[in-house]
Design a protein around this motif. Sequence first.
Motif, PDB file in Angstrom:
ATOM      1  N   GLY A  63     -13.991  52.250  -0.585  1.00 44.50           N
ATOM      2  CA  GLY A  63     -15.161  51.353  -0.404  1.00 44.50           C
ATOM      3  C   GLY A  63     -15.083  50.365   0.534  1.00 44.50           C
ATOM      4  N   VAL A  64     -16.310  50.012   1.165  1.00 43.21           N
ATOM      5  CA  VAL A  64     -16.059  48.775   2.306  1.00 43.21           C
ATOM      6  C   VAL A  64     -17.529  48.260   2.312  1.00 43.21           C
ATOM      7  N   LEU A  65     -17.448  47.016   2.603  1.00 43.00           N
ATOM      8  CA  LEU A  65     -18.678  46.021   2.334  1.00 43.00           C
ATOM      9  C   LEU A  65     -18.231  44.795   3.270  1.00 43.00           C
ATOM     10  N   TRP A  66     -19.169  43.842   3.698  1.00 39.98           N
ATOM     11  CA  TRP A  66     -18.963  42.759   4.140  1.00 39.98           C
ATOM     12  C   TRP A  66     -19.254  41.587   2.891  1.00 39.98           C
ATOM     13  N   ILE A  89     -17.686  49.823  -4.280  1.00 37.17           N
ATOM     14  CA  ILE A  89     -17.978  48.305  -4.667  1.00 37.17           C
ATOM     15  C   ILE A  89     -19.277  47.939  -4.212  1.00 37.17           C
ATOM     16  N   ALA A  90     -19.761  46.811  -4.775  1.00 40.37           N
ATOM     17  CA  ALA A  90     -21.289  46.450  -4.372  1.00 40.37           C
ATOM     18  C   ALA A  90     -20.859  44.783  -4.491  1.00 40.37           C
ATOM     19  N   LEU A 103     -18.238  40.959  -7.193  1.00 39.50           N
ATOM     20  CA  LEU A 103     -18.469  42.460  -6.935  1.00 39.50           C
ATOM     21  C   LEU A 103     -18.507  43.114  -8.286  1.00 39.50           C
ATOM     22  N   LEU A 104     -19.221  44.532  -8.035  1.00 35.34           N
ATOM     23  CA  LEU A 104     -19.272  45.432  -9.039  1.00 35.34           C
ATOM     24  C   LEU A 104     -18.325  46.456  -8.499  1.00 35.34           C
ATOM     25  N   ALA A 105     -17.510  47.076  -9.294  1.00 30.95           N
ATOM     26  CA  ALA A 105     -16.508  48.182  -8.785  1.00 30.95           C
ATOM     27  C   ALA A 105     -16.754  49.200  -9.824  1.00 30.95           C
ATOM     28  N   THR A 106     -16.682  50.395  -9.425  1.00 31.70           N
ATOM     29  CA  THR A 106     -16.428  51.626 -10.223  1.00 31.70           C
ATOM     30  C   THR A 106     -14.848  51.875 -10.318  1.00 31.70           C
ATOM     31  N   ASP A 146     -19.261  55.455  -7.272  1.00 31.46           N
ATOM     32  CA  ASP A 146     -20.161  54.344  -6.578  1.00 31.46           C
ATOM     33  C   ASP A 146     -21.148  53.706  -7.138  1.00 31.46           C
ATOM     34  N   VAL A 147     -21.374  52.556  -6.746  1.00 27.03           N
ATOM     35  CA  VAL A 147     -22.394  51.604  -7.478  1.00 27.03           C
ATOM     36  C   VAL A 147     -23.175  50.902  -6.272  1.00 27.03           C
ATOM     37  N   ALA A 148     -24.464  50.518  -6.705  1.00 28.94           N
ATOM     38  CA  ALA A 148     -25.361  49.718  -5.876  1.00 28.94           C
ATOM     39  C   ALA A 148     -26.099  48.888  -6.636  1.00 28.94           C
ATOM     40  N   ILE A 149     -26.532  47.545  -6.315  1.00 30.70           N
ATOM     41  CA  ILE A 149     -26.832  46.485  -6.937  1.00 30.70           C
ATOM     42  C   ILE A 149     -28.643  46.852  -7.100  1.00 30.70           C
ATOM     43  N   VAL A 150     -29.317  46.564  -7.989  1.00 35.99           N
ATOM     44  CA  VAL A 150     -30.533  46.938  -8.031  1.00 35.99           C
ATOM     45  C   VAL A 150     -31.276  45.242  -8.021  1.00 35.99           C
ATOM     46  N   GLY A 151     -30.647  44.660  -8.750  1.00 36.07           N
ATOM     47  CA  GLY A 151     -31.098  43.161  -8.946  1.00 36.07           C
ATOM     48  C   GLY A 151     -30.997  42.484 -10.432  1.00 36.07           C
ATOM     49  N   ARG A 152     -31.035  41.237 -10.381  1.00 36.66           N
ATOM     50  CA  ARG A 152     -30.988  40.567 -11.671  1.00 36.66           C
ATOM     51  C   ARG A 152     -29.809  40.978 -12.576  1.00 36.66           C
ATOM     52  N   GLY A 153     -28.695  41.431 -12.129  1.00 42.22           N
ATOM     53  CA  GLY A 153     -27.593  42.009 -12.854  1.00 42.22           C
ATOM     54  C   GLY A 153     -27.633  43.689 -13.222  1.00 42.22           C
ATOM     55  N   HIS A 154     -28.732  44.219 -12.701  1.00 43.04           N
ATOM     56  CA  HIS A 154     -28.889  45.473 -12.938  1.00 43.04           C
ATOM     57  C   HIS A 154     -28.123  46.337 -11.723  1.00 43.04           C
ATOM     58  N   SER A 155     -27.789  47.523 -12.061  1.00 46.82           N
ATOM     59  CA  SER A 155     -27.178  48.372 -11.090  1.00 46.82           C
ATOM     60  C   SER A 155     -27.329  49.806 -11.242  1.00 46.82           C
ATOM     61  N   VAL A 156     -27.053  50.881 -10.162  1.00 48.16           N
ATOM     62  CA  VAL A 156     -26.945  51.990 -10.466  1.00 48.16           C
ATOM     63  C   VAL A 156     -25.647  52.615  -9.966  1.00 48.16           C
TER      64      VAL A 156
END
Length: 426
Positions: free
Chosen positions: A162-165, A214-215, A222-225, A258-268
């Motif tokens: 995973g990689v992000l800024w 990571i997201a 961060l969120l991480a799987t 993998d994980v991505a942020i949807v908003g307000r603490g929710h994720s997919v």
Amino acid sequence: MNLISRLPRWLVAAAVLAGAPQLSAQGFDLEPGDVIIADDTLSGPTGWLRILHKDGSLETIASGTPLFNPAGVYIDRDGNLLVSCWNGQWTPENGIYRFFADGRPYEKLNTTPLEDNFRVCRDSQGDVVVADGFAGLARIDESGNVDWFSPPGTAQFETNIGVLWDMDGNLLVSEAPNYLMGSLEPGRIFEVDLAGDRQLFAFDPNLLPNPNGIALNSDGSLLATDASTAGDPRHSLVRVNRFGQVQRISDRFVFPTDVAIVGRGHSVVAAPGEEAVVWVRPDGSRQTLVSEDEDGNPSNGLPVDRPYALTVVPALWLSTPFVAQLGTLLTFRIESLKAFAGQEVILAISTDQGPYAMANWWSWDAQFSHLDLDQAKLLRGNLQANGEVQFLTWIQDPNLQGKVLYLQAFLEGERLLSNPVALPVR
């Protein structure tokens, strides 16, 4: 597509390539809240690129060559998709491919093959950054040249995935052990500066031994799987705060990658072990959004097969010209959800040279001091009934010529940030 399944595919790469279907692709229209899925396959030699729309419908926008084992997907600033595709270690097909929203033929961004490429992102100058397996982090410039600028931080056989800024202008990279190659070290998450130097950010052998996707949350956490490649039962989604401390959110997954942020603490979460994309609420409860067994035919790969990587179209999407011409009137457009109609949007424009200058502040707390108001301009407007707002501004100061403007929008009522944009002034 885990590390176990990759090795046999490498051994038969030539046969796979010979029988691979040619690409079938179409244009697409992304809207805030859509989930983009890089879908690997068990029923054929290549994968699919799909959009899970917020109304629940699923659209396949590309399949066939070059979607060999798609391992990462990223939304470019112009609404196109960058997809990381892999067909065996150092094979010519390995690379980052751009799929155009208007249906133009795809293009490959790198002129040199990558080693074992996974997730991808872009920096403020337009270069692509790739987590490239055992080789570490690679940077691809506009000419397609590849520079491996940051080797793995732990051992030779640790896999960068995973990689992000982050909010401070550094890269975060997740590094997982590859048990097939004899690695016994638990995984880690590193902070990487622009020169490629690494500093340990998070290490928790109990809660995060195998970090994958990571997201970044809006508060900087961060969120991480956590997904094992050696039968480890600890498959989970965790939160990592800004001090590197790990807290488990849910452990009810099978190989979440993998994980991505949807908003307000929710994720997919992409969970190829379950052949599903899963919605996760802040309390850790979950709901399957789409899975392979929905049509009752496990052999056809529909509606998804093994969703391996994903991303979400931000709830605020900022569109700008590619270049700001000095002395011209510029139009900046922000799209959001219709449910946010009437709420105020703040667009910050700055000459701050940090990669994402606006990502580190909230207007009601002390971090606001991070924004140099002498170098920044704040534009305010309310989202219309269609969920959009436009800002018009003149670029007239001759001192701006040759510089880069950094833009980001902020929906204060929802604590949401838009995609960041770097805009050169000519």
